[in-house]
Write a protein that holds these residues in place. Structure first.
Motif, mmCIF file in Angstrom:
data_model
loop_
_atom_site.group_PDB
_atom_site.id
_atom_site.type_symbol
_atom_site.label_atom_id
_atom_site.label_comp_id
_atom_site.label_asym_id
_atom_site.label_seq_id
_atom_site.Cartn_x
_atom_site.Cartn_y
_atom_site.Cartn_z
ATOM 1 N N ILE A 64 0.555 -1.259 0.005
ATOM 2 C CA ILE A 64 0.063 0.042 0.090
ATOM 3 C C ILE A 64 0.880 1.329 -0.298
ATOM 4 N N TYR A 65 1.640 1.063 0.851
ATOM 5 C CA TYR A 65 2.422 2.626 0.748
ATOM 6 C C TYR A 65 3.534 2.656 -0.432
ATOM 7 N N GLN A 66 4.026 1.408 -1.170
ATOM 8 C CA GLN A 66 4.475 1.602 -2.358
ATOM 9 C C GLN A 66 4.109 2.472 -3.258
ATOM 10 N N ALA A 67 2.628 2.341 -3.169
ATOM 11 C CA ALA A 67 1.648 3.021 -4.539
ATOM 12 C C ALA A 67 1.664 4.318 -3.745
ATOM 13 N N ILE A 68 1.203 4.511 -2.778
ATOM 14 C CA ILE A 68 1.459 5.654 -2.212
ATOM 15 C C ILE A 68 2.821 6.452 -2.455
ATOM 16 N N ILE A 69 3.976 6.227 -2.727
ATOM 17 C CA ILE A 69 4.283 6.956 -2.468
ATOM 18 C C ILE A 69 4.767 7.270 -3.762
ATOM 19 N N GLN A 70 4.663 5.794 -4.608
ATOM 20 C CA GLN A 70 4.738 6.214 -6.121
ATOM 21 C C GLN A 70 3.352 7.650 -6.949
ATOM 22 N N SER A 71 2.903 7.432 -5.804
ATOM 23 C CA SER A 71 1.279 8.278 -6.630
ATOM 24 C C SER A 71 1.480 9.741 -6.602
ATOM 25 N N GLN A 91 0.408 11.577 19.953
ATOM 26 C CA GLN A 91 0.280 12.860 19.462
ATOM 27 C C GLN A 91 1.950 13.988 19.901
ATOM 28 N N GLN A 92 2.490 12.787 21.050
ATOM 29 C CA GLN A 92 2.943 14.214 21.801
ATOM 30 C C GLN A 92 5.008 13.131 21.387
ATOM 31 N N HIS A 93 4.571 12.331 20.562
ATOM 32 C CA HIS A 93 5.722 12.804 20.050
ATOM 33 C C HIS A 93 5.993 12.369 18.437
ATOM 34 N N ASN A 94 5.050 13.153 17.958
ATOM 35 C CA ASN A 94 4.783 13.367 16.672
ATOM 36 C C ASN A 94 5.082 12.083 15.677
ATOM 37 N N ILE A 95 4.299 10.866 16.241
ATOM 38 C CA ILE A 95 4.225 9.551 15.537
ATOM 39 C C ILE A 95 2.612 9.875 15.091
ATOM 40 N N ASP A 96 2.379 9.067 13.572
ATOM 41 C CA ASP A 96 2.059 9.279 12.820
ATOM 42 C C ASP A 96 0.516 7.859 13.175
ATOM 43 N N LEU A 97 -0.296 8.061 12.963
ATOM 44 C CA LEU A 97 -1.089 6.317 13.878
ATOM 45 C C LEU A 97 -2.250 6.635 12.193
ATOM 46 N N LEU A 98 -2.210 5.175 12.266
ATOM 47 C CA LEU A 98 -2.378 4.884 11.031
ATOM 48 C C LEU A 98 -3.230 4.266 10.722
ATOM 49 N N ILE A 99 -4.424 3.499 10.412
ATOM 50 C CA ILE A 99 -5.580 2.546 9.851
ATOM 51 C C ILE A 99 -5.291 2.407 8.480
ATOM 52 N N VAL A 100 -4.679 0.856 8.282
ATOM 53 C CA VAL A 100 -3.958 0.352 6.695
ATOM 54 C C VAL A 100 -4.997 -1.009 6.927
ATOM 55 N N ARG A 101 -6.121 -0.816 6.157
ATOM 56 C CA ARG A 101 -6.935 -2.016 5.851
ATOM 57 C C ARG A 101 -7.458 -2.574 5.096
ATOM 58 N N GLU A 102 -7.922 -3.687 4.798
ATOM 59 C CA GLU A 102 -8.933 -3.916 3.057
ATOM 60 C C GLU A 102 -10.023 -3.776 3.518
ATOM 61 N N GLN A 103 -10.799 -3.580 2.241
ATOM 62 C CA GLN A 103 -12.136 -2.017 1.899
ATOM 63 C C GLN A 103 -12.964 -3.237 2.721
ATOM 64 N N ASN A 104 -14.006 -1.901 3.239
ATOM 65 C CA ASN A 104 -14.805 -2.460 3.131
ATOM 66 C C ASN A 104 -16.403 -2.054 2.958
ATOM 67 N N ASP A 105 -17.779 -2.005 3.220
ATOM 68 C CA ASP A 105 -18.896 -0.983 2.648
ATOM 69 C C ASP A 105 -18.569 0.282 2.547
ATOM 70 N N THR A 106 -17.938 0.447 3.926
ATOM 71 C CA THR A 106 -17.888 1.813 4.202
ATOM 72 C C THR A 106 -17.005 2.884 3.417
ATOM 73 N N ASP A 107 -16.211 2.245 2.237
ATOM 74 C CA ASP A 107 -16.082 2.896 1.916
ATOM 75 C C ASP A 107 -16.599 2.928 0.032
ATOM 76 N N TRP A 108 -16.974 3.262 0.224
ATOM 77 C CA TRP A 108 -17.887 2.881 -1.244
ATOM 78 C C TRP A 108 -19.304 3.711 -0.830
ATOM 79 N N GLU A 109 -19.069 4.950 0.127
ATOM 80 C CA GLU A 109 -20.039 6.118 0.384
ATOM 81 C C GLU A 109 -19.330 7.314 1.141
#
Length: 280
Positions: free
Chosen positions: A16-23, A115-133
């Motif tokens: 996923i991140y390889q695709a994002i970086i190349q975008s 947040q205090q240590h400038n760490i970005d928090l991500l949820i990286v997951r497969e798609q679900n129905d809410t992604d198509w709304e």
């Protein structure tokens, strides 16, 4: 039951991140050959080898930027202890940008500590129905079913020339050539066309019909082949019009959606497709 080592999730986040970086959407198009590495070993300030799940770097304006992602494929939210452990590794290797990725999210204490240590928090997951709304809960286009109907030209099965009176048929001989090499000239109308063209022209005489037909056309003209020219007063043509063929084509855009990245600090997410990224 196969033990979950987390490696499959690391490979998923890497892709996923390889695709994002190349975008182009990240504005890094001037940076070439950025490789997202998995299971990267780095030496810390104490000369101790430390392992990071995902690592990449790039150079911009003479400065090298390095990022690492800690991946946890847990079925529960990430606790503050996991964030503390990640902070410890980052502190021993200055200059790293820290990112944490999970499927299920984070406990409130873990969120605050990150947040205090400038760490970005991500949820990286497969798609679900809410992604198509959309943001209003209205459905987005996920599948398109296209019905296609092919209308086929007539297929000529017989072609008989009508010759002027007193013409000796034995002297005309059979006509030879491809259907796009045999030309019909109508001197009455000035038309000229090949037998290939005639196959499509015959369709104009039939609407929603198929089957076997015969038609006679009378006019003064001639037939020309690559090596022969014959005067005619028309022709009879036998032909078949096949039934139209139909085909349903299903375009499922969800098969092109590689995964979803939720940026918790921004309240946004990106849908990572195999050929583009859609930010929401």
């Amino acid at each position: 039951m196969t033990k979950n080592t987390g490696k499959e999730y690391e490979k998923f986040v890497q892709s996923i991140y390889q695709a994002i970086i190349q975008s182009e959407s990240l504005g890094l198009t001037d940076q070439q050959n950025i490789i997202v590495e998995i299971d990267k070993k780095l030496i810390d300030r104490n000369s101790i080898e430390r392992q990071f799940d995902i690592y990449w770097e790039y150079t911009l304006a003479g400065h090298t930027y390095r990022s690492v992602i800690e991946c946890k494929d847990y079925n529960s939210k990430i606790s503050i202890d996991r964030i503390d452990g990640f902070i410890g590794k980052l502190n021993d290797i200055p200059g790293l940008r820290g990112i944490f990725a999970s499927k299920k999210g984070y406990q409130s204490g873990a969120n605050i500590k990150a947040q205090q240590h400038n760490i970005d928090l991500l949820i990286v997951r497969e798609q679900n129905d809410t992604d198509w709304e959309d943001e209003n809960g209205d459905p987005l286009l996920r599948k398109v079913n296209i019905g296609m109907t092919a209308i086929h030209p007539a297929r000529i099965t017989g072609f008989n020339m009508l010759l002027p009176k007193n013409t000796d048929p034995s002297k005309t001989g059979p006509i030879h050539g491809m259907n796009n090499e045999i030309f019909v000239f109508n001197d009455d109308t000035g038309e000229q066309y090949t037998l290939f063209d005639l196959q499509n022209m015959l369709l104009d005489h039939h609407k929603d019909e198929n089957g076997v037909f015969e038609k006679e056309f009378k006019f003064k003209g001639k037939i020309k082949t690559p090596n022969l020219e014959i005067l005619i007063v028309g022709y009879k043509v036998q032909y078949e019009i096949p039934e139209p063929t139909t085909q349903d084509i299903l375009i499922d855009f969800s098969t092109k959606l590689l995964g979803v990245v939720e940026y918790l600090g921004q309240g946004k997410k990106s849908l990572v497709f195999d050929d583009h990224i859609k930010k929401m």
